[in-house]
Design a protein around this motif. Structure first.
Motif, PDB file in Angstrom:
ATOM      1  N   LEU B  33      -2.455  46.915   4.739  1.00  0.00           N
ATOM      2  CA  LEU B  33      -2.429  48.341   4.473  1.00  0.00           C
ATOM      3  C   LEU B  33      -1.986  49.134   5.683  1.00  0.00           C
ATOM      4  O   LEU B  33      -1.254  50.102   5.552  1.00  0.00           O
ATOM      5  N   GLY B  37       1.585  49.546   4.350  1.00  0.00           N
ATOM      6  CA  GLY B  37       1.279  50.775   3.624  1.00  0.00           C
ATOM      7  C   GLY B  37       1.516  52.021   4.457  1.00  0.00           C
ATOM      8  O   GLY B  37       2.326  52.871   4.105  1.00  0.00           O
ATOM      9  N   GLU B  54       0.306  59.396  -2.564  1.00  0.00           N
ATOM     10  CA  GLU B  54       1.077  58.922  -1.414  1.00  0.00           C
ATOM     11  C   GLU B  54       1.472  57.457  -1.624  1.00  0.00           C
ATOM     12  O   GLU B  54       0.780  56.713  -2.315  1.00  0.00           O
ATOM     13  N   ALA B  57      -1.016  54.460  -1.023  1.00  0.00           N
ATOM     14  CA  ALA B  57      -2.046  54.212  -2.041  1.00  0.00           C
ATOM     15  C   ALA B  57      -1.444  53.451  -3.223  1.00  0.00           C
ATOM     16  O   ALA B  57      -2.042  52.524  -3.770  1.00  0.00           O
ATOM     17  N   ALA B  60      -0.943  49.918  -2.079  1.00  0.00           N
ATOM     18  CA  ALA B  60      -2.207  49.184  -1.934  1.00  0.00           C
ATOM     19  C   ALA B  60      -2.690  48.661  -3.284  1.00  0.00           C
ATOM     20  O   ALA B  60      -3.090  47.492  -3.404  1.00  0.00           O
ATOM     21  N   THR B  61      -2.626  49.495  -4.303  1.00  0.00           N
ATOM     22  CA  THR B  61      -3.084  49.059  -5.625  1.00  0.00           C
ATOM     23  C   THR B  61      -2.215  47.912  -6.141  1.00  0.00           C
ATOM     24  O   THR B  61      -2.711  46.954  -6.735  1.00  0.00           O
ATOM     25  N   MET B 126      -9.560  49.594   0.966  1.00  0.00           N
ATOM     26  CA  MET B 126      -8.763  50.681   0.375  1.00  0.00           C
ATOM     27  C   MET B 126      -9.539  51.994   0.364  1.00  0.00           C
ATOM     28  O   MET B 126      -8.989  53.057   0.636  1.00  0.00           O
ATOM     29  N   PHE B 131      -7.646  55.576  -0.093  1.00  0.00           N
ATOM     30  CA  PHE B 131      -6.669  55.364  -1.169  1.00  0.00           C
ATOM     31  C   PHE B 131      -7.292  55.377  -2.557  1.00  0.00           C
ATOM     32  O   PHE B 131      -6.606  55.114  -3.527  1.00  0.00           O
ATOM     33  N   HIS B 133      -9.176  57.289  -5.532  1.00  0.00           N
ATOM     34  CA  HIS B 133      -9.327  58.682  -5.934  1.00  0.00           C
ATOM     35  C   HIS B 133     -10.358  58.901  -7.014  1.00  0.00           C
ATOM     36  O   HIS B 133     -10.462  59.989  -7.541  1.00  0.00           O
ATOM     37  N   LEU B 217      -6.172  55.616  -9.100  1.00  0.00           N
ATOM     38  CA  LEU B 217      -5.343  56.743  -8.662  1.00  0.00           C
ATOM     39  C   LEU B 217      -5.168  57.829  -9.705  1.00  0.00           C
ATOM     40  O   LEU B 217      -5.168  59.004  -9.387  1.00  0.00           O
TER      41      LEU B 217
END
Ligand SMILES: Nc1ncnc2c1ncn2[C@@H]1O[C@H](COP(=O)(O)OP(=O)(O)OP(=O)(O)O)[C@@H](O)[C@H]1O
Ligand SMILES: [Mg+2]
Lengths: 315, 252
Positions: B33, B37, B54, B57, B60-61, B126, B131, B133, B217
């Motif tokens: 990350l 990332g 962003e 994020a 990362a997922t 994360m 990252f 939400h 997210l």
């Protein structure tokens, strides 16, 4: 209650018309045998005769193609788990867990059999002593010698206190000391009332251990009986082994009448099957045939085996 | 459940040989990350293409789901092959009262634990990076485990039929790697040509990634059910086929 409880007979394994087919290859062809409680029962036979295939059907790890099979009164096709719970298996090739130690191998295996933890701990201690691996108990399996691995495999087959143990070539590849140790342990198991089914290529092993045995050849059972019965049936009491010069060999061939029931002409020796080797040897000398060397010995299971399955290697 | 005993054995071996694995499973996402990332993310200012989040994020997922898929694939290749042919652990197991079903489900459960050991620290990292939400993100853990298991079960079914390990190289090169790259891991599949988009819709990773993104997210949508169904069906099919193939292999 398992169906075995109702079977009053002393037969632990009953097979009839038992067959195993791998696609087009017939590995076991309609064999019939009975293993009785408390005996040591042997399967002999050349490579590829179908011994392992038969053992695997008994051990519920290979479904039969046809025929009948009952192990401890139960059908492997429908009661595999129940049968396996009371079975000990020493496979032809070791399949120990090389990522675990000697002791852990036994502990894990005991778990697979649902042996309660306390009982298992105690039993494993006994077993480690029984197969003389005390010094190695905490060592990984990989660096052990072949004989030690074999002994561990035997110990592993005993963690569930089986009523029946299947041993597929338990001493192949072992040195004489290790073999004798294994024999002695197997003998002790027999004495404690366990039934043993064993395959072997060593005729001395079969002769020493087996109460009864069958000889398999090309997927079929070709002879059955106790070692002594087989020797009586397929051989004479004694064998006279002669080493001869070529002229003497010719002379003997010409005047063989009445000397022996059967003669076998090997490249280096002549075997005469006769009730009395000494008498036969005396008559040979009377007939003026000179022998380089002569040995009188009792007939063994090896003579029987070679008589039945032939001397040449058929692959 | 006898399958539990298999898990026990693997736990013992795993614990002994990889005590450092927890540290590793935290460090890997940290490195991924921060290097990829954040580094790459700082160059990608675009937000619209990534659904208003962003890039780091989004990335990362994708990596979380893709790592689980890859672990799922891998754990059912060489390790399983070894237990079938090289070390023949399964042969010893079927001689005990355990059934082939116990063995298969035990191994698969263990793979689930391995996946959890990967997913949980990853999601934690994360979260630390900011990252994540939504609280629904916790559900991303079972989702990526499901994704990994679906891939593992299917691969297991395949491995059980193999005589040599050669096809694995082929499988990684032509199946796993393309899946990794083209299932919306690094960029939205909308960027792909339309035929490739259709293909992407057929891959398990795509469905896993979509689900993870909805949970961490974006907002949850009805399509989530479709993605979930896809993964569950793949897992069920993998298990059924896997047990059948393993039975044929271990009980010839
Ligand atoms: N899984 C299998 N698939 C196909 N053929 C097999 C399989 N297992 C055994 N066979 C074949 O069945 C035949 C009998 O083999 P089996 O292993 O039972 O012989 P064996 O008497 O134990 O021989 P050995 O003394 O060499 O161990 C052989 O021709 C063998 O190649
Ligand atoms: Mg054999």
């Amino acid at each position: 209650m398992t169906p075995s409880a109702s079977s009053g007979s002393d037969a632990l394994i009953v097979a009839s018309g038992l067959s195993k087919r791998f696609e087009s290859l017939i590995a076991v062809d309609g064999v019939e045998f009975e293993v009785r409680r408390g005996e040591v029962f042997g399967f002999l036979g050349p490579n590829g005769a179908g011994k392992t295939s038969t053992m695997r059907m008994i051990g519920c790890t290979s479904p039969r193609t046809s025929g009948e099979l009952r192990v401890m009164g139960m059908d492997p096709a429908t009661h595999a788990s129940e049968i396996k719970a009371r079975l000990g298996v020493v496979p032809q090739a070791d399949n120990l867990d090389i990522e675990l130690t000697v002791r852990e191998n036994l502990e894990m295996y005991a778990r697979y059999f649902d042996v309660p933890r306390d009982t298992a701990a105690e039993r494993i201690d006994e077993l480690i002593d029984f197969v003389q691996l005390r010094d190695k108990a905490t060592s990984k399996v990989d660096p052990l010698s072949g004989g030690m691995k074999r002994r561990l495999t035997i110990a592993r087959a005993l963690v569930n206190r089986p009523d029946l143990i299947l041993l597929d070539e338990p001493t192949t590849g072992l040195d004489p000391q290790a073999r004798h140790l294994v024999w002695e342990r197997l003998y002790r198991l027999k004495q404690s009332g366990v039934t043993l089914v064993i395959t072997t290529h060593y005729m001395d092993e079969a002769e020493q251990l087996c109460d009864r045995l069958v000889v398999m050849d090309k997927a079929k059972i070709v002879a059955e009986g106790s070692p002594r019965q087989l020797i009586e049936r397929y051989s004479t009491r004694e064998v006279l082994e002669l080493r001869l010069t070529d002229p003497a060999r010719k002379k003997l061939a010409a005047s063989l009448d009445g000397l022996a029931e059967r003669a076998e002409w090997l490249p280096d020796r002549v075997l005469l099957y006769t009730p009395s080797g000494d008498t036969a040897l005396a008559s040979i000398h009377e007939r003026g045939i000179e022998t380089d060397s002569a040995l009188v010995r009792r007939a063994t299971l090896e003579d029987v085996f070679l008589t039945i399955t032939g001397r040449s290697l058929i692959e | 459940m006898r399958a539990r005993k298999i898990v026990r054995r693997n736990w013992l071996v795993h614990w002994r040989s990889r005590r450092s694995s927890l540290l590793l499973s935290v460090l890997t996402p940290v490195m991924f990350l921060s290097a990829m990332g954040l580094g790459l993310g700082s160059l990608v200012q675009e937000r619209n293409a990534f659904g208003g989040v962003e890039y780091a994020a989004f990335f990362a997922t994708g990596i979380l789901a893709a790592s689980c898929m890859q672990t799922g694939f891998f754990s059912a290749t060489y390790p399983v092959m070894s237990k079938i042919t090289w070390q023949r652990n399964y042969e010893a197991l079927v001689a005990s009262p355990l059934s082939v079903r116990d063995i298969f489900l035990g191994e698969l459960s263990w793979m689930g634990i391995v996946l959890a050991q990967l997913a949980i620290p990853f999601l934690a990292v994360m979260t630390l990076f900011g990252f994540v939400h939504s609280f629904a993100a916790v559900l991303a853990i079972p989702v990526v485990i499901l994704l990994g298991l679906a891939c593992a079960a299917a691969t297991f079914a395949f491995t059980a039929t193999l005589q040599t390990d050669e096809p694995f190289t082929w499988m990684f090169r032509f199946i796993v790697t393309p899946l990794f790259l083209l299932s919306g891991t690094f960029f939205p599949i909308a960027e792909l040509p339309s035929w490739a988009q259709v293909l992407a819709h057929l891959t398990p990773l795509f469905h896993g990634v979509e689900l993870v993104r909805m949970l961490t997210l974006y907002d949850l949508e009805v399509t989530a059910l479709w993605h979930l169904t896809y993964l569950l069906v793949l897992l069920a099919a993998g298990i059924m086929l896997g047990i059948r193939n393993l039975e044929r292999r271990l009980l010839p």
